[in-house]
Design a protein around this motif. Structure first.
Motif, mmCIF file in Angstrom:
data_model
loop_
_atom_site.group_PDB
_atom_site.id
_atom_site.type_symbol
_atom_site.label_atom_id
_atom_site.label_comp_id
_atom_site.label_asym_id
_atom_site.label_seq_id
_atom_site.Cartn_x
_atom_site.Cartn_y
_atom_site.Cartn_z
ATOM 1 N N ALA A 102 84.631 -19.184 75.689
ATOM 2 C CA ALA A 102 84.915 -19.910 76.928
ATOM 3 C C ALA A 102 86.409 -20.188 77.084
ATOM 4 O O ALA A 102 86.882 -20.402 78.204
ATOM 5 N N TYR A 103 87.155 -20.155 75.975
ATOM 6 C CA TYR A 103 88.565 -20.539 76.016
ATOM 7 C C TYR A 103 89.524 -19.466 75.490
ATOM 8 O O TYR A 103 90.700 -19.474 75.837
ATOM 9 N N TYR A 104 89.032 -18.592 74.620
ATOM 10 C CA TYR A 104 89.904 -17.639 73.938
ATOM 11 C C TYR A 104 89.365 -16.223 74.054
ATOM 12 O O TYR A 104 88.180 -16.006 74.256
ATOM 13 N N GLU A 105 90.273 -15.255 73.859
ATOM 14 C CA GLU A 105 89.902 -13.850 73.845
ATOM 15 C C GLU A 105 90.794 -13.108 72.859
ATOM 16 O O GLU A 105 91.827 -13.636 72.439
ATOM 17 N N PRO A 106 90.406 -11.881 72.475
ATOM 18 C CA PRO A 106 91.243 -11.112 71.550
ATOM 19 C C PRO A 106 92.638 -10.874 72.128
ATOM 20 O O PRO A 106 92.863 -10.994 73.331
ATOM 21 N N SER A 107 93.555 -10.466 71.267
ATOM 22 C CA SER A 107 94.946 -10.304 71.686
ATOM 23 C C SER A 107 95.124 -9.259 72.780
ATOM 24 O O SER A 107 96.094 -9.289 73.524
ATOM 25 N N ALA A 108 94.194 -8.338 72.922
ATOM 26 C CA ALA A 108 94.301 -7.310 73.969
ATOM 27 C C ALA A 108 93.554 -7.700 75.239
ATOM 28 O O ALA A 108 93.396 -6.893 76.144
ATOM 29 N N GLY A 109 93.097 -8.925 75.340
ATOM 30 C CA GLY A 109 92.316 -9.370 76.496
ATOM 31 C C GLY A 109 93.145 -9.467 77.765
ATOM 32 O O GLY A 109 94.373 -9.544 77.732
ATOM 33 N N THR A 110 92.441 -9.458 78.897
ATOM 34 C CA THR A 110 93.133 -9.462 80.190
ATOM 35 C C THR A 110 92.740 -10.635 81.083
ATOM 36 O O THR A 110 93.210 -10.718 82.209
ATOM 37 N N ASP A 111 91.895 -11.529 80.606
ATOM 38 C CA ASP A 111 91.463 -12.670 81.415
ATOM 39 C C ASP A 111 92.555 -13.737 81.400
ATOM 40 O O ASP A 111 92.813 -14.369 80.380
ATOM 41 N N ALA A 112 93.201 -13.948 82.535
ATOM 42 C CA ALA A 112 94.329 -14.875 82.613
ATOM 43 C C ALA A 112 93.918 -16.331 82.395
ATOM 44 O O ALA A 112 94.754 -17.166 82.063
ATOM 45 N N SER A 113 92.638 -16.643 82.557
ATOM 46 C CA SER A 113 92.196 -18.026 82.386
ATOM 47 C C SER A 113 91.942 -18.380 80.919
ATOM 48 O O SER A 113 91.659 -19.524 80.604
ATOM 49 N N LYS A 114 92.042 -17.392 80.028
ATOM 50 C CA LYS A 114 91.791 -17.631 78.610
ATOM 51 C C LYS A 114 93.047 -17.332 77.800
ATOM 52 O O LYS A 114 93.842 -16.475 78.158
ATOM 53 N N GLU A 115 93.189 -18.034 76.689
ATOM 54 C CA GLU A 115 94.343 -17.837 75.818
ATOM 55 C C GLU A 115 94.092 -16.652 74.889
ATOM 56 O O GLU A 115 93.017 -16.505 74.311
ATOM 57 N N ASN A 116 95.097 -15.783 74.738
ATOM 58 C CA ASN A 116 94.999 -14.655 73.819
ATOM 59 C C ASN A 116 95.259 -15.127 72.399
ATOM 60 O O ASN A 116 96.154 -15.929 72.160
ATOM 61 N N LEU A 117 94.480 -14.610 71.453
ATOM 62 C CA LEU A 117 94.668 -14.938 70.045
ATOM 63 C C LEU A 117 95.392 -13.787 69.362
ATOM 64 O O LEU A 117 94.845 -12.686 69.249
ATOM 65 N N THR A 118 96.588 -14.030 68.910
ATOM 66 C CA THR A 118 97.393 -13.006 68.253
ATOM 67 C C THR A 118 96.665 -12.464 67.031
ATOM 68 O O THR A 118 96.212 -13.220 66.193
ATOM 69 N N GLY A 119 96.555 -11.150 66.960
ATOM 70 C CA GLY A 119 95.939 -10.496 65.815
ATOM 71 C C GLY A 119 94.429 -10.386 65.867
ATOM 72 O O GLY A 119 93.833 -9.645 65.107
ATOM 73 N N ALA A 120 93.788 -11.115 66.757
ATOM 74 C CA ALA A 120 92.322 -11.102 66.814
ATOM 75 C C ALA A 120 91.831 -9.806 67.448
ATOM 76 O O ALA A 120 92.341 -9.375 68.472
ATOM 77 N N THR A 121 90.843 -9.187 66.812
ATOM 78 C CA THR A 121 90.240 -7.983 67.374
ATOM 79 C C THR A 121 88.958 -8.311 68.126
ATOM 80 O O THR A 121 88.632 -7.645 69.102
ATOM 81 N N THR A 122 88.231 -9.329 67.667
ATOM 82 C CA THR A 122 87.049 -9.789 68.397
ATOM 83 C C THR A 122 86.983 -11.309 68.346
ATOM 84 O O THR A 122 87.369 -11.932 67.367
ATOM 85 N N VAL A 123 86.492 -11.876 69.434
ATOM 86 C CA VAL A 123 86.238 -13.312 69.507
ATOM 87 C C VAL A 123 84.807 -13.479 69.997
ATOM 88 O O VAL A 123 84.456 -13.012 71.070
ATOM 89 N N LYS A 124 83.977 -14.109 69.165
ATOM 90 C CA LYS A 124 82.582 -14.367 69.532
ATOM 91 C C LYS A 124 82.388 -15.871 69.598
ATOM 92 O O LYS A 124 83.326 -16.635 69.406
ATOM 93 N N LYS A 125 81.165 -16.300 69.841
ATOM 94 C CA LYS A 125 80.908 -17.735 70.025
ATOM 95 C C LYS A 125 81.461 -18.581 68.887
ATOM 96 O O LYS A 125 82.164 -19.549 69.121
ATOM 97 N N THR A 126 81.156 -18.241 67.648
ATOM 98 C CA THR A 126 81.627 -19.042 66.512
ATOM 99 C C THR A 126 82.339 -18.186 65.474
ATOM 100 O O THR A 126 82.374 -18.525 64.298
ATOM 101 N N LYS A 127 82.926 -17.064 65.901
ATOM 102 C CA LYS A 127 83.497 -16.131 64.933
ATOM 103 C C LYS A 127 84.741 -15.449 65.500
ATOM 104 O O LYS A 127 84.761 -15.030 66.653
ATOM 105 N N ILE A 128 85.778 -15.351 64.658
ATOM 106 C CA ILE A 128 86.984 -14.592 65.001
ATOM 107 C C ILE A 128 87.170 -13.533 63.927
ATOM 108 O O ILE A 128 87.134 -13.828 62.733
ATOM 109 N N THR A 129 87.365 -12.304 64.351
ATOM 110 C CA THR A 129 87.660 -11.208 63.437
ATOM 111 C C THR A 129 89.065 -10.714 63.763
ATOM 112 O O THR A 129 89.405 -10.542 64.927
ATOM 113 N N SER A 131 92.641 -8.265 62.356
ATOM 114 C CA SER A 131 93.230 -7.250 61.496
ATOM 115 C C SER A 131 94.714 -7.536 61.435
ATOM 116 O O SER A 131 95.349 -7.736 62.472
ATOM 117 N N TYR A 132 95.255 -7.558 60.230
ATOM 118 C CA TYR A 132 96.673 -7.879 60.086
ATOM 119 C C TYR A 132 97.326 -6.891 59.134
ATOM 120 O O TYR A 132 96.872 -6.715 58.011
#
Length: 135
Positions: A102-129, A131-132
């Motif tokens: 609801a608030y975050y997306e992976p670093s390659a995301g395009t939804d302007a209403s959500k914050e991008n997470l640097t390095g994140a490849t996937t963002v799920k309900k309770t999980k961030i994956t 690659s670094y």
């Protein structure tokens, strides 16, 4: 006051209370998501330090001080030096019922209403994956 006036005041107060409760719940959910993301960023920083100190995956994971009741953390290093990091909220922990999407997306995301997470490849309900790759 008449009974009708008192009932009208009670109805207005009930409506205000419902609206306030919804806003408080949204604020609490956002705070939980922010706390989880803060832990994710702390793990990324720890992985950078682990690489500089040439620590093993197990030592790196143990150097990150996260609550064993609230998180599952997995850190593995590939042959090419790329770290795979998974941070997941545990069932029954304080992050069990949150929704990061609801608030975050992976670093390659395009939804302007959500914050991008640097390095994140996937963002799920309770999980961030993530690659670094350490340069």
């Amino acid at each position: 006051f008449t009974l009708v006036e008192l009932l009208a005041v009670i109805v207005v107060l009930a409506i205000i209370m419902v609206i306030a409760t919804q806003q408080i719940n949204k604020t609490i959910q956002k705070s939980r998501a922010d706390s989880f993301v803060s832990s994710y960023k702390m793990v990324l920083d720890a992985v950078k330090k682990c690489e500089l100190q040439s620590m093993t995956d197990a030592d790196c994971k143990s150097s990150v001080d996260l609550s064993v009741n609230d998180y599952d953390l997995n850190i593995t290093r590939g042959a090419d030096g790329t770290y795979a990091i998974t941070l997941e909220g545990k069932t029954g922990g304080k992050f069990a019922n949150m929704d990061l999407t609801a608030y975050y997306e992976p670093s390659a995301g395009t939804d302007a209403s959500k914050e991008n997470l640097t390095g994140a490849t996937t963002v799920k309900k309770t999980k961030i994956t993530a690659s670094y790759k350490v340069d």
